[in-house]
Design a protein around this motif. Sequence first.
Motif, PDB file in Angstrom:
ATOM      1  N   LEU A 316       1.060  -1.165  -0.019  1.00 13.83           N
ATOM      2  CA  LEU A 316       0.146  -0.206   0.014  1.00 13.83           C
ATOM      3  C   LEU A 316       0.966   1.298   0.019  1.00 13.83           C
ATOM      4  CD1 LEU A 316      -3.177   0.541   2.010  1.00 13.83           C
ATOM      5  CD2 LEU A 316      -1.446   2.427   1.902  1.00 13.83           C
ATOM      6  N   MET A 317       1.899   1.222   0.807  1.00 12.90           N
ATOM      7  CA  MET A 317       2.877   2.622   0.697  1.00 12.90           C
ATOM      8  C   MET A 317       3.806   2.516  -0.327  1.00 12.90           C
ATOM      9  SD  MET A 317       3.920   2.682   4.925  1.00 12.90           S
ATOM     10  CE  MET A 317       4.838   1.310   4.949  1.00 12.90           C
ATOM     11  N   ARG A 318       4.396   1.688  -0.626  1.00  9.23           N
ATOM     12  CA  ARG A 318       5.485   1.571  -1.769  1.00  9.23           C
ATOM     13  C   ARG A 318       4.872   1.710  -3.096  1.00  9.23           C
ATOM     14  NH1 ARG A 318      10.141   0.772   1.324  1.00  9.23           N
ATOM     15  NH2 ARG A 318      10.252  -0.522   2.898  1.00  9.23           N
ATOM     16  N   GLU A 319       3.891   0.847  -3.521  1.00  8.40           N
ATOM     17  CA  GLU A 319       3.700   0.521  -4.898  1.00  8.40           C
ATOM     18  C   GLU A 319       2.303   1.193  -5.236  1.00  8.40           C
ATOM     19  OE1 GLU A 319       3.919  -3.366  -5.912  1.00  8.40           O
ATOM     20  OE2 GLU A 319       5.103  -3.931  -4.100  1.00  8.40           O
ATOM     21  N   GLU A 320       1.400   1.626  -4.193  1.00  3.47           N
ATOM     22  CA  GLU A 320       0.126   2.416  -4.689  1.00  3.47           C
ATOM     23  C   GLU A 320       0.188   3.660  -4.104  1.00  3.47           C
ATOM     24  OE1 GLU A 320      -3.036  -0.330  -3.093  1.00  3.47           O
ATOM     25  OE2 GLU A 320      -2.037  -2.016  -3.818  1.00  3.47           O
ATOM     26  N   ALA A 321       0.329   3.870  -2.748  1.00  4.29           N
ATOM     27  CA  ALA A 321       0.475   5.393  -2.393  1.00  4.29           C
ATOM     28  C   ALA A 321       1.594   6.348  -2.981  1.00  4.29           C
ATOM     29  CB  ALA A 321       0.426   5.412  -0.885  1.00  4.29           C
ATOM     30  N   LEU A 372      -6.613   5.755  -4.702  1.00  3.27           N
ATOM     31  CA  LEU A 372      -7.302   4.812  -5.560  1.00  3.27           C
ATOM     32  C   LEU A 372      -7.637   5.426  -6.907  1.00  3.27           C
ATOM     33  CD1 LEU A 372      -8.178   1.857  -5.900  1.00  3.27           C
ATOM     34  CD2 LEU A 372     -10.665   2.766  -5.145  1.00  3.27           C
ATOM     35  N   ALA A 373      -8.168   6.563  -6.764  1.00  5.09           N
ATOM     36  CA  ALA A 373      -8.680   7.255  -7.930  1.00  5.09           C
ATOM     37  C   ALA A 373      -7.321   7.681  -8.914  1.00  5.09           C
ATOM     38  CB  ALA A 373      -9.540   8.494  -7.603  1.00  5.09           C
ATOM     39  N   ASP A 374      -6.474   8.229  -8.312  1.00  2.00           N
ATOM     40  CA  ASP A 374      -5.324   8.664  -8.944  1.00  2.00           C
ATOM     41  C   ASP A 374      -4.618   7.610  -9.569  1.00  2.00           C
ATOM     42  OD1 ASP A 374      -5.423  11.049  -8.174  1.00  2.00           O
ATOM     43  OD2 ASP A 374      -3.943  11.329  -6.908  1.00  2.00           O
ATOM     44  N   ASN A 375      -4.390   6.207  -8.967  1.00  3.87           N
ATOM     45  CA  ASN A 375      -3.889   5.237  -9.432  1.00  3.87           C
ATOM     46  C   ASN A 375      -4.907   4.495 -10.705  1.00  3.87           C
ATOM     47  OD1 ASN A 375      -1.523   5.112  -8.002  1.00  3.87           O
ATOM     48  ND2 ASN A 375      -2.486   3.654  -6.509  1.00  3.87           N
ATOM     49  N   GLN A 381      -2.997  -0.665 -10.588  1.00  4.22           N
ATOM     50  CA  GLN A 381      -4.141  -1.240  -9.876  1.00  4.22           C
ATOM     51  C   GLN A 381      -3.622  -1.036  -8.347  1.00  4.22           C
ATOM     52  OE1 GLN A 381      -6.426  -3.384 -11.423  1.00  4.22           O
ATOM     53  NE2 GLN A 381      -5.605  -2.300 -12.941  1.00  4.22           N
ATOM     54  N   SER A 382      -4.818  -1.244  -7.504  1.00  3.34           N
ATOM     55  CA  SER A 382      -4.290  -0.696  -5.923  1.00  3.34           C
ATOM     56  C   SER A 382      -5.172  -2.094  -5.410  1.00  3.34           C
ATOM     57  CB  SER A 382      -5.211   0.346  -5.718  1.00  3.34           C
ATOM     58  OG  SER A 382      -4.745   1.442  -6.410  1.00  3.34           O
ATOM     59  N   PRO A 383      -4.671  -3.149  -5.469  1.00  8.57           N
ATOM     60  CA  PRO A 383      -5.129  -4.459  -4.606  1.00  8.57           C
ATOM     61  C   PRO A 383      -4.997  -4.231  -3.277  1.00  8.57           C
ATOM     62  CG  PRO A 383      -3.112  -5.112  -5.660  1.00  8.57           C
ATOM     63  CD  PRO A 383      -3.385  -3.771  -6.196  1.00  8.57           C
ATOM     64  N   ALA A 384      -3.952  -3.646  -2.862  1.00  8.91           N
ATOM     65  CA  ALA A 384      -3.886  -3.290  -1.255  1.00  8.91           C
ATOM     66  C   ALA A 384      -4.717  -2.480  -0.655  1.00  8.91           C
ATOM     67  CB  ALA A 384      -2.548  -2.961  -0.984  1.00  8.91           C
ATOM     68  N   ILE A 385      -5.056  -1.489  -1.215  1.00 13.38           N
ATOM     69  CA  ILE A 385      -6.148  -0.445  -0.900  1.00 13.38           C
ATOM     70  C   ILE A 385      -7.516  -1.164  -1.063  1.00 13.38           C
ATOM     71  CG2 ILE A 385      -7.565   1.531  -1.356  1.00 13.38           C
ATOM     72  CD1 ILE A 385      -4.702   2.815  -1.976  1.00 13.38           C
ATOM     73  N   LEU A 386      -7.950  -2.238  -1.890  1.00 14.77           N
ATOM     74  CA  LEU A 386      -9.160  -2.753  -1.992  1.00 14.77           C
ATOM     75  C   LEU A 386      -9.197  -3.754  -1.191  1.00 14.77           C
ATOM     76  CD1 LEU A 386      -9.333  -3.011  -5.877  1.00 14.77           C
ATOM     77  CD2 LEU A 386     -10.368  -1.597  -4.613  1.00 14.77           C
ATOM     78  N   HIS A 387      -8.158  -4.465  -0.542  1.00 14.98           N
ATOM     79  CA  HIS A 387      -8.244  -5.491   0.593  1.00 14.98           C
ATOM     80  C   HIS A 387      -8.400  -4.599   1.919  1.00 14.98           C
ATOM     81  CE1 HIS A 387      -6.312  -9.365   1.707  1.00 14.98           C
ATOM     82  NE2 HIS A 387      -7.200  -9.091   2.548  1.00 14.98           N
TER      83      HIS A 387
END
Length: 456
Positions: A316-321, A372-375, A381-387
Amino acid sequence: MSDAAAPHLPTFVARPGYDRHAQRAGIVHLGIGAFHRAHQAVYTDSAMAAGDRDWAITGVSLRSRQVHDQLTPQNGLYTVTERRADGDTTRLIGAVTSVVVAPDEPGRVAAALTAPETRIVTLTVTEKGYAPNEREGAAAGAVPTTIYDYLGAAVIARHDAGLSPLTLISCDNLSNNGGVLHERLCARLDAISPQHCRWFEQAWACPSTMVDRIVPATTAADLAAVETALGQRDDGAVITEPFSQWVIEDRFAGDRPRWEVAGAQFVADVKPFETAKLRMLNGAHSALAYLGLARGHTFVHQAIADPQIEPIVSRLMREEAAPSIAATQDQQLDRYADLLLTRFRNRALPHRLLQIAADGSQKIAARWLSTLADNRAAGRQSPAILHAIAAWVAFVRGDQHQVDDPNAGVFAEAWAYAGSNGVVNKLFAVQKLFDGKITLTENERAHVHQFLSNFS
């Protein structure tokens, strides 16, 4: 604890590296609670230890006498103890030289704000303290009750006395805090005296800042432990973590302490640092809360040690945020993620997951959905946030923990009406909990529903 007792402290206690009685007060701090004493006062103490002069702090309590009654008998001295897994460290802070209770002595507050040697005012008054002034246009001489009353009167008095303008530094968790303070103080002044308002806008400075340090309320057990370690009572003791961050917009009306010697960063724009804190630190905290509670954990350090949770939070921190943040050259987001993981693992300062989980509907739009919206817009993709969203949806069902949230009734109704098969659609497609600004696509809702089966 006092000037007389301080020389008898154990040798492991670090002392102020300057003659505190030779320092004049150059800073007035409004809202002298535990956070200020573990944060801005420590930076100022370090600057004076490095050779800066006349930056002692006059603390102002806007409501309670508690800090005054703790520090005044101690000549303003107190200790800061950093809780570490490998052993605590304790430091004596000498930067605070007096504490004034504003409702009892408003004249002393006014005198401190208009003293020629005062150059900076710092504030930690919580978000509520920046509420628009309901007494705009109140008659001159009225009893001051808000920060706008005190600061507005200081602008007028300093202008009329030919004194220098001040820098007002908000140190609260309020986005664009300097801009908010500037705008609302301008409104207060404009209602009283447009002439003084123009001087304020032209000469004074309200830089925005980002502050970060966990400073829990000091307990009776903490005070007893400090007394045992020091061999003397310290009623003003504060307990905190090793990590501390202060990012300051480099815009001042006059000179300032060299807070950078203690690690403060002076930057052109604070916004990217605010965004990183919100999406990486706060976003990870919320994920730890809901994922951790679902797996029976109580504290952050327990949740991050869980091998099923740590990879989700790290991603979530490194690959999505991080990819969603327009980082400046002053930021190293991968290193920031490393520092955050180290903080989360600190078992010496337990942080309750239920505390973080409160008011989730007020937090997750900024912490998760904006990322999520920016990604999504960038094709990521944002699987960690969806989880994490799935864990939140499971949490708000309320069958495992009490849901402390202003929308708790909405959640209960959604679960009762839709059940697990439809609650995701109900919350993210039908209910407009997030003002309709950010929602989930049909595909994202399907992934959340799939993850939700892990929490049934």
